[in-house]
Design a protein around this motif. Structure first.
Motif, PDB file in Angstrom:
ATOM      1  N   LEU A   1      -2.537   8.563  -4.843  1.00 41.12           N
ATOM      2  CA  LEU A   1      -3.053   7.765  -5.457  1.00 41.12           C
ATOM      3  C   LEU A   1      -2.970   6.305  -4.702  1.00 41.12           C
ATOM      4  CD1 LEU A   1      -2.675   6.215  -8.521  1.00 41.12           C
ATOM      5  CD2 LEU A   1       0.053   5.426  -7.926  1.00 41.12           C
ATOM      6  N   LEU A   2      -3.774   5.408  -4.914  1.00 39.49           N
ATOM      7  CA  LEU A   2      -4.611   4.923  -4.477  1.00 39.49           C
ATOM      8  C   LEU A   2      -4.058   3.024  -4.768  1.00 39.49           C
ATOM      9  CD1 LEU A   2      -7.750   4.865  -3.007  1.00 39.49           C
ATOM     10  CD2 LEU A   2      -5.573   5.344  -1.952  1.00 39.49           C
ATOM     11  N   THR A   3      -3.000   2.194  -4.952  1.00 38.00           N
ATOM     12  CA  THR A   3      -2.470   1.332  -5.703  1.00 38.00           C
ATOM     13  C   THR A   3      -3.016   0.104  -4.944  1.00 38.00           C
ATOM     14  OG1 THR A   3      -0.762   2.787  -6.646  1.00 38.00           O
ATOM     15  CG2 THR A   3      -0.088   0.474  -7.064  1.00 38.00           C
ATOM     16  N   GLY A   4      -3.499  -0.785  -5.880  1.00 37.09           N
ATOM     17  CA  GLY A   4      -3.725  -2.542  -5.080  1.00 37.09           C
ATOM     18  C   GLY A   4      -4.858  -2.924  -6.238  1.00 37.09           C
ATOM     19  N   ASP A   5      -4.476  -4.012  -6.004  1.00 38.08           N
ATOM     20  CA  ASP A   5      -5.559  -5.027  -7.105  1.00 38.08           C
ATOM     21  C   ASP A   5      -7.002  -4.959  -5.837  1.00 38.08           C
ATOM     22  OD1 ASP A   5      -3.263  -5.368  -8.862  1.00 38.08           O
ATOM     23  OD2 ASP A   5      -2.901  -7.220  -7.431  1.00 38.08           O
ATOM     24  N   GLN A   6      -7.123  -5.516  -5.407  1.00 37.96           N
ATOM     25  CA  GLN A   6      -8.023  -5.383  -4.173  1.00 37.96           C
ATOM     26  C   GLN A   6      -9.102  -4.181  -4.245  1.00 37.96           C
ATOM     27  OE1 GLN A   6      -8.590  -7.323  -0.399  1.00 37.96           O
ATOM     28  NE2 GLN A   6      -6.501  -7.840  -0.387  1.00 37.96           N
ATOM     29  N   GLU A   7     -10.403  -4.039  -4.991  1.00 33.32           N
ATOM     30  CA  GLU A   7     -11.050  -3.703  -5.561  1.00 33.32           C
ATOM     31  C   GLU A   7     -11.623  -2.416  -4.602  1.00 33.32           C
ATOM     32  OE1 GLU A   7     -11.554  -1.489  -8.597  1.00 33.32           O
ATOM     33  OE2 GLU A   7      -9.795  -2.261  -9.141  1.00 33.32           O
TER      34      GLU A   7
ATOM     35  N   ASP B   1       4.446   7.389 -14.064  1.00 32.47           N
ATOM     36  CA  ASP B   1       5.371   8.469 -14.850  1.00 32.47           C
ATOM     37  C   ASP B   1       3.819   9.114 -15.084  1.00 32.47           C
ATOM     38  OD1 ASP B   1       8.082   8.621 -14.453  1.00 32.47           O
ATOM     39  OD2 ASP B   1       8.261   7.798 -16.300  1.00 32.47           O
ATOM     40  N   ARG B   2       3.222   9.057 -15.549  1.00 31.76           N
ATOM     41  CA  ARG B   2       1.981  10.451 -15.894  1.00 31.76           C
ATOM     42  C   ARG B   2       1.351  10.948 -14.824  1.00 31.76           C
ATOM     43  NH1 ARG B   2      -3.530  10.376 -16.956  1.00 31.76           N
ATOM     44  NH2 ARG B   2      -3.389   8.334 -15.844  1.00 31.76           N
ATOM     45  N   LEU B   3       1.000  10.076 -13.897  1.00 25.06           N
ATOM     46  CA  LEU B   3      -0.009  10.732 -13.256  1.00 25.06           C
ATOM     47  C   LEU B   3       0.879  11.276 -11.932  1.00 25.06           C
ATOM     48  CD1 LEU B   3      -1.826   7.205 -11.665  1.00 25.06           C
ATOM     49  CD2 LEU B   3      -2.322   9.662 -13.236  1.00 25.06           C
ATOM     50  N   ALA B   4       2.288  11.197 -11.581  1.00 25.90           N
ATOM     51  CA  ALA B   4       2.923  12.409 -11.246  1.00 25.90           C
ATOM     52  C   ALA B   4       2.350  12.382  -9.455  1.00 25.90           C
ATOM     53  CB  ALA B   4       4.205  13.085 -11.275  1.00 25.90           C
ATOM     54  N   PRO B   5       2.219  11.654  -8.051  1.00 21.41           N
ATOM     55  CA  PRO B   5       1.343  11.755  -7.212  1.00 21.41           C
ATOM     56  C   PRO B   5       2.856  12.258  -6.142  1.00 21.41           C
ATOM     57  CG  PRO B   5       2.077   9.336  -7.704  1.00 21.41           C
ATOM     58  CD  PRO B   5       2.436  10.082  -9.031  1.00 21.41           C
ATOM     59  N   ASP B   6       1.393  12.869  -5.164  1.00 22.05           N
ATOM     60  CA  ASP B   6       2.967  13.148  -4.067  1.00 22.05           C
ATOM     61  C   ASP B   6       2.516  11.933  -2.637  1.00 22.05           C
ATOM     62  OD1 ASP B   6       3.719  15.553  -5.149  1.00 22.05           O
ATOM     63  OD2 ASP B   6       1.138  16.419  -5.000  1.00 22.05           O
ATOM     64  N   LEU B   7       1.165  11.425  -3.091  1.00 18.70           N
ATOM     65  CA  LEU B   7       1.648  10.391  -2.312  1.00 18.70           C
ATOM     66  C   LEU B   7       1.068   9.476  -2.141  1.00 18.70           C
ATOM     67  CD1 LEU B   7       0.666   9.664   1.258  1.00 18.70           C
ATOM     68  CD2 LEU B   7      -0.652  10.898   1.590  1.00 18.70           C
ATOM     69  N   ILE B   8       1.039   8.338  -1.854  1.00 15.97           N
ATOM     70  CA  ILE B   8       0.676   6.941  -2.545  1.00 15.97           C
ATOM     71  C   ILE B   8       0.358   5.711  -1.346  1.00 15.97           C
ATOM     72  CG2 ILE B   8       1.533   4.617  -3.810  1.00 15.97           C
ATOM     73  CD1 ILE B   8       3.388   6.212  -5.438  1.00 15.97           C
ATOM     74  N   PHE B   9      -0.916   5.774  -1.758  1.00 17.28           N
ATOM     75  CA  PHE B   9      -1.099   4.143  -0.132  1.00 17.28           C
ATOM     76  C   PHE B   9      -0.937   2.942  -1.413  1.00 17.28           C
ATOM     77  CE2 PHE B   9      -3.314   8.492   1.295  1.00 17.28           C
ATOM     78  CZ  PHE B   9      -3.072   8.070   2.959  1.00 17.28           C
ATOM     79  N   LEU B  10      -0.240   2.261  -0.402  1.00 19.76           N
ATOM     80  CA  LEU B  10      -0.105   1.081  -1.475  1.00 19.76           C
ATOM     81  C   LEU B  10      -0.539  -0.432  -0.369  1.00 19.76           C
ATOM     82  CD1 LEU B  10       1.879  -0.519  -3.663  1.00 19.76           C
ATOM     83  CD2 LEU B  10       3.621  -0.732  -2.146  1.00 19.76           C
ATOM     84  N   ILE B  11      -1.731  -0.502  -1.128  1.00 20.37           N
ATOM     85  CA  ILE B  11      -2.491  -1.420  -0.947  1.00 20.37           C
ATOM     86  C   ILE B  11      -1.629  -3.368  -0.818  1.00 20.37           C
ATOM     87  CG2 ILE B  11      -4.261  -2.876  -0.041  1.00 20.37           C
ATOM     88  CD1 ILE B  11      -5.676   0.036  -1.458  1.00 20.37           C
ATOM     89  N   GLU B  12      -1.369  -3.856   0.138  1.00 19.02           N
ATOM     90  CA  GLU B  12      -0.816  -5.181   0.303  1.00 19.02           C
ATOM     91  C   GLU B  12      -2.004  -6.357   0.002  1.00 19.02           C
ATOM     92  OE1 GLU B  12       0.010  -9.005   3.160  1.00 19.02           O
ATOM     93  OE2 GLU B  12      -1.745  -7.452   4.262  1.00 19.02           O
ATOM     94  N   SER B  13      -1.091  -7.360  -1.618  1.00 19.91           N
ATOM     95  CA  SER B  13      -1.100  -7.503  -2.474  1.00 19.91           C
ATOM     96  C   SER B  13      -0.851  -8.868  -2.426  1.00 19.91           C
ATOM     97  CB  SER B  13      -0.853  -7.017  -4.226  1.00 19.91           C
ATOM     98  OG  SER B  13      -0.960  -8.027  -4.996  1.00 19.91           O
TER      99      SER B  13
ATOM    100  N   PRO C   1       5.289  -5.852  -2.279  1.00 20.66           N
ATOM    101  CA  PRO C   1       5.413  -4.310  -2.117  1.00 20.66           C
ATOM    102  C   PRO C   1       6.590  -3.961  -1.941  1.00 20.66           C
ATOM    103  CG  PRO C   1       3.512  -5.880  -0.798  1.00 20.66           C
ATOM    104  CD  PRO C   1       4.366  -7.226  -1.450  1.00 20.66           C
ATOM    105  N   ALA C   2       7.445  -4.762  -1.506  1.00 18.16           N
ATOM    106  CA  ALA C   2       8.561  -4.028  -1.770  1.00 18.16           C
ATOM    107  C   ALA C   2       9.140  -3.517  -2.570  1.00 18.16           C
ATOM    108  CB  ALA C   2       9.631  -5.200  -1.182  1.00 18.16           C
ATOM    109  N   ASP C   3       9.332  -4.852  -3.623  1.00 23.81           N
ATOM    110  CA  ASP C   3       9.337  -4.483  -4.610  1.00 23.81           C
ATOM    111  C   ASP C   3       8.741  -3.392  -5.430  1.00 23.81           C
ATOM    112  OD1 ASP C   3      10.937  -5.931  -4.729  1.00 23.81           O
ATOM    113  OD2 ASP C   3       9.986  -7.907  -6.306  1.00 23.81           O
ATOM    114  N   ALA C   4       7.429  -2.720  -5.486  1.00 22.66           N
ATOM    115  CA  ALA C   4       6.792  -2.209  -5.782  1.00 22.66           C
ATOM    116  C   ALA C   4       7.569  -0.910  -5.334  1.00 22.66           C
ATOM    117  CB  ALA C   4       5.053  -2.613  -5.657  1.00 22.66           C
TER     118      ALA C   4
END
Length: 386
Positions: free
Chosen positions: A8-14, A43-55, A60-63
């Motif tokens: 899962l890639l999570t971030g606000d910068q496309e 919950d739905r996606l249930a990823p094994d690995l998440i790349f969290l991109i700085e916002s 980020p710590a809360d996320a």
């Protein structure tokens, strides 16, 4: 096993997400969401690995803390754009496994990718070994199975309730059955449960819903110890269920049970739609007659318009298979493209006797004398849990 990893890639910068997606182009199961969607989709996606991109706008710590609370098994890699010591220190304390500052460390990220993936693979392997050694059923944790049909009288409630009870008998899994037929219910008759409580009683605590709340409201089918959330069986109560209620209920159940079995009504509304979107599998109950097949084609069109994904999720349950059918199961294969999960025999005499007495089809584990319908359900479930 690395091919089975969900990323899962999570971030606000496309642009940053697209760049990372390119780095991960050898992986098939990669999703991209924003910080805003994290709480609704994790919950739905249930990823094994998440790349969290700085916002710039989100913490980020809360996320990361939220990710670990919802999915403690997921590993998190942080992607930053500047050498901000305070930010990096906070995310390290929150529990990431690595971080990279782009674009300076793009080559380093690419070089470390294999070792990160191997770490995820090893984590999954350890979890599976732990599950086997403890003899607990873990492979199906968090799976939501919804039973649906566009045609009334297909046997959907009968099959879904029998499936849930049999699944409880045939495994060590924690199973909960939810009757989403809001207006009239029905499952309580098949499971011989009498109660005035329903999942609608959870409305006052929906914002802080947890496993304890659910167990306080659920009923227990005494023979199998299956937990059941009954329908309110009240049109007025159904009208006052808020949007998002069913999604929150299912996500909480996903975290607390191995299997969540949902019986859906024929009518499509916001609650049915939410359940279908949350489902890992959609079992469509089909009878072997022309009106049922025509209805399935209409349901296909509706699902396409609503954007409900069926590829790899929707499977067919053929009900009431017998010599009397003019349409044969093999004929169905040439008409539809979905896989057939099971074929259940026509068993009017055996099924009707249980319905009239309001008795479940199963009484105990390893039961010898089962009616043909119950044998068909058992055969299907045993194949699933093996």
């Amino acid at each position: 096993m690395s091919a089975d990893i969900k990323i899962l890639l999570t971030g606000d910068q496309e642009q940053s997400k697209t760049h990372l997606r390119g780095v991960l182009n050898s992986f098939e199961k990669v999703d991209m969401i924003s910080y805003r969607d994290l709480k609704t989709e994790l919950d739905r996606l249930a990823p094994d690995l998440i790349f969290l991109i700085e916002s710039d706008k989100e913490s980020p710590a809360d996320a990361i803390e939220y990710i670990h609370a919802v999915n403690p098994m997921a590993l998190v890699v942080f992607i930053a754009f500047s050498q901000n010591f305070d930010v990096l220190k906070s995310v390290m304390r929150a529990g990431i496994i690595d971080f990279f500052v782009l674009p300076d460390e793009s080559a380093m990220l690419y070089g470390r990718l294999d070792s990160i993936v191997q770490m995820v693979v090893q984590r999954k392997k350890q979890l599976m070994e732990t599950a086997v050694s403890s003899q607990s059923f873990k492979r199906g944790r968090g799976k939501i199975y919804s039973f649906y049909s566009g045609k009334g009288g297909s046997g959907k409630t009968l099959i879904s309730s029998a499936f849930a009870q049999t699944l409880k008998f045939e495994s060590t899994a924690q199973v909960i059955f939810i009757d989403l037929n809001l207006h009239y219910g029905g499952a309580e008759a098949f499971l011989s449960i009498v109660s005035n409580r329903s999942f609608a009683d959870l409305m006052p605590v929906i914002d802080e819903l947890n496993e304890s709340h659910i167990r306080n409201v659920s009923q227990v089918e005494q023979l199998s110890k299956l937990e059941v959330l009954l329908s309110p069986r009240d049109a007025e109560v159904a009208e006052h269920l808020p949007e998002g209620f069913i999604a929150r209920l299912l996500r909480t159940c996903r975290r607390s049970y191995d299997f969540v079995v949902v019986d859906l009504p024929v009518a499509m509304n916001i609650h049915s739609y939410a359940a279908l979107e949350e489902s890992d599998k959609i079992y469509y109950v089909l009878n072997l007659d022309t009106p049922s097949i025509n209805t399935l084609k209409q349901v296909e069109g509706l699902f396409r318009r609503l954007g409900i994904e069926t590829e790899g999720r929707l499977e067919i349950l053929i009900n009431q298979v017998g010599k009397e059918n003019e349409i044969k199961p093999n004929d169905v294969k040439s008409i539809i493209s979905y896989p057939i999960a099971a074929k259940l025999p026509r068993d009017f005499k055996g099924v009707q006797a249980h319905i009239n007495k309001s008795e479940p089809f199963r009484k105990e584990p390893n039961e010898k004398k089962l009616i043909p319908f119950a044998k068909g359900i058992r055969k299907w479930v045993v194949q699933m849990v093996e």
